[in-house]
Design an enzyme around this catalytic site. Sequence first.
Site, short mmCIF file in Angstrom:
data_model
loop_
_atom_site.label_atom_id
_atom_site.label_comp_id
_atom_site.label_asym_id
_atom_site.label_seq_id
_atom_site.Cartn_x
_atom_site.Cartn_y
_atom_site.Cartn_z
N GLY A 98 0.82 -1.22 0.00
CA GLY A 98 0.00 0.00 0.00
C GLY A 98 0.85 1.26 0.00
O GLY A 98 2.08 1.21 0.14
N LYS A 152 -0.50 5.27 -5.73
CA LYS A 152 -1.60 4.97 -6.68
C LYS A 152 -2.41 6.23 -6.99
O LYS A 152 -2.82 6.46 -8.13
CB LYS A 152 -2.54 3.90 -6.08
CG LYS A 152 -1.87 2.57 -5.82
CD LYS A 152 -2.81 1.59 -5.13
CE LYS A 152 -3.16 1.97 -3.70
NZ LYS A 152 -2.05 1.93 -2.76
N GLY A 160 -5.77 5.90 1.76
CA GLY A 160 -5.50 7.33 1.75
C GLY A 160 -4.70 7.58 0.50
O GLY A 160 -3.55 7.15 0.41
N GLN A 215 -5.08 -0.28 -1.27
CA GLN A 215 -4.13 -1.13 -0.55
C GLN A 215 -3.09 -1.70 -1.54
O GLN A 215 -2.85 -1.07 -2.56
CB GLN A 215 -4.85 -2.26 0.21
CG GLN A 215 -5.66 -1.79 1.42
CD GLN A 215 -6.96 -1.09 1.08
OE1 GLN A 215 -7.77 -1.60 0.33
NE2 GLN A 215 -7.19 0.08 1.63
N PRO A 273 3.97 6.83 11.36
CA PRO A 273 5.22 6.73 10.58
C PRO A 273 5.26 5.39 9.86
O PRO A 273 4.91 4.35 10.43
CB PRO A 273 6.33 6.80 11.64
CG PRO A 273 5.67 6.75 12.97
CD PRO A 273 4.20 6.91 12.80
N ARG A 274 5.63 5.42 8.59
CA ARG A 274 5.70 4.16 7.84
C ARG A 274 7.07 3.51 8.08
O ARG A 274 8.09 4.21 8.13
CB ARG A 274 5.52 4.43 6.35
CG ARG A 274 4.13 4.94 6.00
CD ARG A 274 4.02 5.30 4.51
NE ARG A 274 2.71 5.82 4.18
CZ ARG A 274 2.48 6.75 3.24
NH1 ARG A 274 3.48 7.24 2.53
NH2 ARG A 274 1.26 7.17 2.99
N VAL A 276 9.09 11.11 -10.13
CA VAL A 276 10.29 11.83 -9.72
C VAL A 276 9.97 12.98 -8.75
O VAL A 276 10.79 13.86 -8.51
CB VAL A 276 11.09 12.36 -10.95
CG1 VAL A 276 11.69 11.19 -11.72
CG2 VAL A 276 10.20 13.20 -11.87
P1 GDP Z 1 -1.42 5.62 -2.34
O1 GDP Z 1 -2.16 5.17 -1.14
O2 GDP Z 1 -0.85 4.50 -3.12
O3 GDP Z 1 -2.22 6.55 -3.22
O4 GDP Z 1 -0.17 6.46 -1.80
P2 GDP Z 1 -0.21 7.56 -0.62
O5 GDP Z 1 -0.87 8.78 -1.11
O6 GDP Z 1 -0.70 6.96 0.64
O7 GDP Z 1 1.34 7.77 -0.38
C1 GDP Z 1 2.19 8.13 -1.42
C2 GDP Z 1 2.94 9.41 -1.03
O8 GDP Z 1 4.03 9.61 -1.91
C3 GDP Z 1 2.08 10.66 -1.15
O9 GDP Z 1 2.49 11.57 -0.18
C4 GDP Z 1 2.42 11.17 -2.54
O10 GDP Z 1 2.23 12.57 -2.67
C5 GDP Z 1 3.88 10.82 -2.63
N1 GDP Z 1 4.39 10.54 -3.99
C6 GDP Z 1 3.78 9.84 -4.98
N2 GDP Z 1 4.63 9.71 -6.03
C7 GDP Z 1 5.77 10.31 -5.68
C8 GDP Z 1 7.05 10.48 -6.32
O11 GDP Z 1 7.29 10.01 -7.44
N3 GDP Z 1 8.01 11.16 -5.60
C9 GDP Z 1 7.80 11.66 -4.36
N4 GDP Z 1 8.78 12.30 -3.75
N5 GDP Z 1 6.61 11.53 -3.74
C10 GDP Z 1 5.62 10.85 -4.37
P1 IMO Z 2 -3.79 2.66 0.43
O1 IMO Z 2 -4.95 2.42 -0.51
C1 IMO Z 2 -1.18 1.04 3.52
C2 IMO Z 2 -2.93 -1.84 6.30
C3 IMO Z 2 -3.05 -1.39 7.73
C4 IMO Z 2 -2.88 -2.72 8.43
C5 IMO Z 2 -3.64 -3.67 7.53
C6 IMO Z 2 -5.09 -3.93 7.95
O2 IMO Z 2 -3.65 4.05 0.90
O3 IMO Z 2 -2.53 2.09 -0.13
P2 IMO Z 2 -7.29 -2.44 7.79
O4 IMO Z 2 -7.62 -1.10 8.39
O5 IMO Z 2 -7.41 -2.49 6.32
O6 IMO Z 2 -8.06 -3.56 8.46
O7 IMO Z 2 -5.75 -2.70 8.19
O8 IMO Z 2 -3.63 -3.08 6.25
N1 IMO Z 2 -3.56 -0.94 5.30
C7 IMO Z 2 -2.88 -0.11 4.51
N2 IMO Z 2 -1.55 0.16 4.46
N3 IMO Z 2 -2.02 1.63 2.65
C8 IMO Z 2 -3.34 1.35 2.66
O9 IMO Z 2 -4.21 1.82 1.74
C9 IMO Z 2 -3.83 0.47 3.66
N4 IMO Z 2 -5.07 0.00 3.97
C10 IMO Z 2 -4.88 -0.87 4.97
O10 IMO Z 2 -2.04 -0.47 8.07
O11 IMO Z 2 -1.54 -3.10 8.43
MG MG Z 3 -2.21 5.49 0.94
#
Ligand code: GDP
Ligand code: IMO
Ligand code: MG
Length: 424
Positions: A12, A16, A40, A221, A301-302, A409
């Site tokens: 996750g 995306k 998120g 995810q 924190p991840r 990037v």
């Molecule tokens: P998602 O759940 O897969 O949509 O990803 P999230 O939004 O949870 O986390 C991805 C994070 O990385 C976000 O803060 C994005 O703004 C950031 N991000 C995505 N692509 C890039 C990239 O190519 N470079 C950097 N520095 N940040 C990125």
């Molecule tokens: P996006 O779409 C990262 C993780 C949780 C936990 C496990 C189970 O933003 O990539 P849940 O609340 O689904 O029962 O939690 O899955 N998890 C994610 N980790 N990105 C996500 O979504 C997640 N959705 C669930 O942290 O380990």
């Molecule tokens: Mg996310």
Amino acid sequence: MPAVVVVGAQWGDEGKGKVVDLFSGFSDQVVRYSGGANAGHTMVVQGEKLIFHLIPCGALHPNIDCVLGQGMVVNPEVLIEEIDLLNQRGLFQPSRFLLSDRAHLVMPQHLLIDELRERGKGAIGTTKRGIGPTYEDKVARRGLRVGDLLSPARFRSKLEDNLEVLKPTIVALGGEIPDIAAVFESYMKFGERLKPIIGDASRRVYSALMNGSKVLMEGAQGTMLDIDGGTYPFVTSSSTVAGSACIGAGIGPTHISEVYGVSKAYTTRVGHGPFPSELKGELAEELRERGGEYGATTGRPRRCGWLDIPALRLAVRANGLTGIALTKVDVLTGQDRIQLCVEYELDGKKLEFPPFEDLDRVRAVYQTLPGWKEPLGDCRSIDDLPQNAKKYINVIEKAVQCPVTLLGVGPDREQTIVVRFPFK
Ligand code: GDP
Ligand code: IMO
Ligand code: MG
């Protein structure tokens, strides 16, 4: 026109949202097909950051049709907040949104059970968004669905039945049973608000496909969190792989033409569970700070580590990836050496793929590659990249047998190198 799926290839948070937002500019319809507000998804457009939990990323493009499919679990309160956010920007026209009447409702009792279980010793590190308990009720055939919001008597009766079944669980966990009248009243209000957009989502997606529209499917995810193929039990409660796009959108597999798997150039994970290439100490801290690796839903924190090739190989296999969108390559700038976990070792044996159960016992085997110093934020083509970054990408492509078709990037929509667009 066939459909294209964008799916998470790791644990996750691969980026995306950014990829879907970008491709939405070239699509007619965008469909979220699974998960709920545990997701998120972040978009950054001209420096402004937005996070969606339920609304498909793509909604920022004013002419695209946005569908929330039957595979989702929807907390209506969160959805209404997101609709209000779009409304403030003049981007919410009910005619271009459709919420599946078959999607399941996240109820207060689900949020409560998730929260209480996470206090106990079996904690998974969930997002506490009620996801597990909602999917449990779905498969137990006692869930409440979005369409039930439109029939007060049916909703009330299902709510009473549902709470009756969940009562012993809540009591055993030390919780208080939600007040039926209060839940009923608030959900009826949500129903009134959502009524204009509730309908048959599968039909809407099918019509779009039949009309020759470009349909983009947004995964939530990641592959390693998949209920069947992921790091069970430290997974989410839904199918996260590309196959679930069909089920969650309500269309058949013959419509899917391409599957893009999004992976960071390194690895992160939130929540508990095995993570073979995890880094500790200074380097983990550096990646976390440079990459802004804090959860978009919970702010946690991840955990950070090097890219995990066996896991990515699994993603190529389990999703039938036709391309990898490799994000956050810019975050690796400044490393003297980059490590790539190319295989695992377990009890003296080399493994190319994650094993059953024993992922917490494997030893990551690394290949070391030279790093680069140049910032990548302004690169707009492969040719702009430093030689060692190109080499890193080539090694990944060879190791997983799948081409890298997009590179990230930087966080902004513009900070992307598209090697091959998915819609031809
Ligand atoms: P998602 O759940 O897969 O949509 O990803 P999230 O939004 O949870 O986390 C991805 C994070 O990385 C976000 O803060 C994005 O703004 C950031 N991000 C995505 N692509 C890039 C990239 O190519 N470079 C950097 N520095 N940040 C990125
Ligand atoms: P996006 O779409 C990262 C993780 C949780 C936990 C496990 C189970 O933003 O990539 P849940 O609340 O689904 O029962 O939690 O899955 N998890 C994610 N980790 N990105 C996500 O979504 C997640 N959705 C669930 O942290 O380990
Ligand atoms: Mg996310």
